[in-house]
Write an enzyme that holds these catalytic residues in place. Structure first.
Site, PDB file in Angstrom:
ATOM      1  N   LYS A  79      71.680  -6.153  85.274  1.00 35.00           N
ATOM      2  CA  LYS A  79      71.399  -5.884  83.864  1.00 35.00           C
ATOM      3  C   LYS A  79      70.386  -6.890  83.280  1.00 35.00           C
ATOM      4  CE  LYS A  79      75.867  -3.637  82.915  1.00 35.00           C
ATOM      5  NZ  LYS A  79      77.056  -3.628  82.021  1.00 35.00           N
ATOM      6  N   TYR A 137      74.627   6.141  79.461  1.00 35.58           N
ATOM      7  CA  TYR A 137      75.951   5.732  78.955  1.00 35.58           C
ATOM      8  C   TYR A 137      76.586   6.784  78.041  1.00 35.58           C
ATOM      9  CZ  TYR A 137      75.706   1.052  80.967  1.00 35.58           C
ATOM     10  OH  TYR A 137      75.668  -0.012  81.845  1.00 35.58           O
ATOM     11  N   ASN A 179      77.280  -8.614  80.836  1.00 29.04           N
ATOM     12  CA  ASN A 179      78.092  -8.923  82.013  1.00 29.04           C
ATOM     13  C   ASN A 179      77.370  -8.759  83.348  1.00 29.04           C
ATOM     14  OD1 ASN A 179      78.064  -6.195  81.942  1.00 29.04           O
ATOM     15  ND2 ASN A 179      80.281  -5.900  81.904  1.00 29.04           N
ATOM     16  N   HIS A 207      76.194  -3.677  86.615  1.00 31.46           N
ATOM     17  CA  HIS A 207      76.912  -2.410  86.454  1.00 31.46           C
ATOM     18  C   HIS A 207      77.379  -1.932  87.823  1.00 31.46           C
ATOM     19  CE1 HIS A 207      77.650   1.837  85.496  1.00 31.46           C
ATOM     20  NE2 HIS A 207      76.999   2.089  86.611  1.00 31.46           N
ATOM     21  N   GLU A 241      74.694   8.904  88.721  1.00 25.58           N
ATOM     22  CA  GLU A 241      73.991   7.690  88.299  1.00 25.58           C
ATOM     23  C   GLU A 241      72.814   7.361  89.218  1.00 25.58           C
ATOM     24  OE1 GLU A 241      77.815   5.535  86.119  1.00 25.58           O
ATOM     25  OE2 GLU A 241      76.898   4.594  87.862  1.00 25.58           O
TER      26      GLU A 241
END
Ligand code: ATP
Ligand code: MG
Length: 138
Positions: free
Chosen positions: A10, A50, A113, A116, A127
């Site tokens: 990310k 998302y 975080n 993913h 995805e």
């Protein structure tokens, strides 16, 4: 059982120059890289990715974060890929993540975080297709 999953390094981890270290963790854990790119997501693309979270209170924050800089989607292969990769990255909130996991090592918060991971075989396929066409995968 499928053997594919989608990882994304990310924007927070890319900004912190952690791409190399995170890829090393992933390959040392036995995953094979089938596709890899660096991309700065558009708002529309992040929203679509998302979509499942669109009713959640953090949706706008999540889209803003995921479009805040480039990220590195990686299509991965390994036996039991989805579960093994989620074990490798640890809990969503780094404060809850097990020692040695990627989020414990590199993530700052529940929102930022570092990585993913797909949550099911079905979503892994969807995805991976979000970022890679057939010709982009080896
Ligand atoms: P990911 O889907 O990114 O692998 P995950 O499956 O562990 O993470 P999800 O519940 O799918 O967690 O949430 C997707 C992402 O939304 C999280 O990784 C995090 O970046 C963000 N997020 C989740 N919960 C919160 C929250 N309470 N506040 C802010 N951001 C959150
Ligand atoms: Mg998830």
């Amino acid at each position: 059982m499928s053997n594919k999953t989608l990882a994304i390094i990310k924007p927070d981890a890319v900004r912190k120059n952690l791409v190399g270290q995170i890829i090393t963790k992933i390959t040392e854990a036995g995953f094979t890289i089938k596709g890899l790119r660096m991309i700065h997501l558009s708002t529309d693309s992040a929203k679509a990715f998302y979509e499942v979270h669109k009713e959640r209170p953090f949706y706008n924050e999540l889209v803003e974060f995921m479009t805040s800089g480039p990220c590195v989607p990686i299509a991965l292969e390994k036996e039991n890929a989805v579960a093994d990769y989620r074990k490798l990255i640890g809990a969503t909130d780094p404060a809850q993540a097990e020692e040695g996991t990627i989020r414990k090592l590199y993530a700052d918060s529940k929102a930022e975080n570092a990585v993913h991971g797909s949550d099911s075989d079905e979503n892994a396929i969807i995805e991976i297709a979000h970022f890679f066409s057939r010709n982009d995968l080896v």
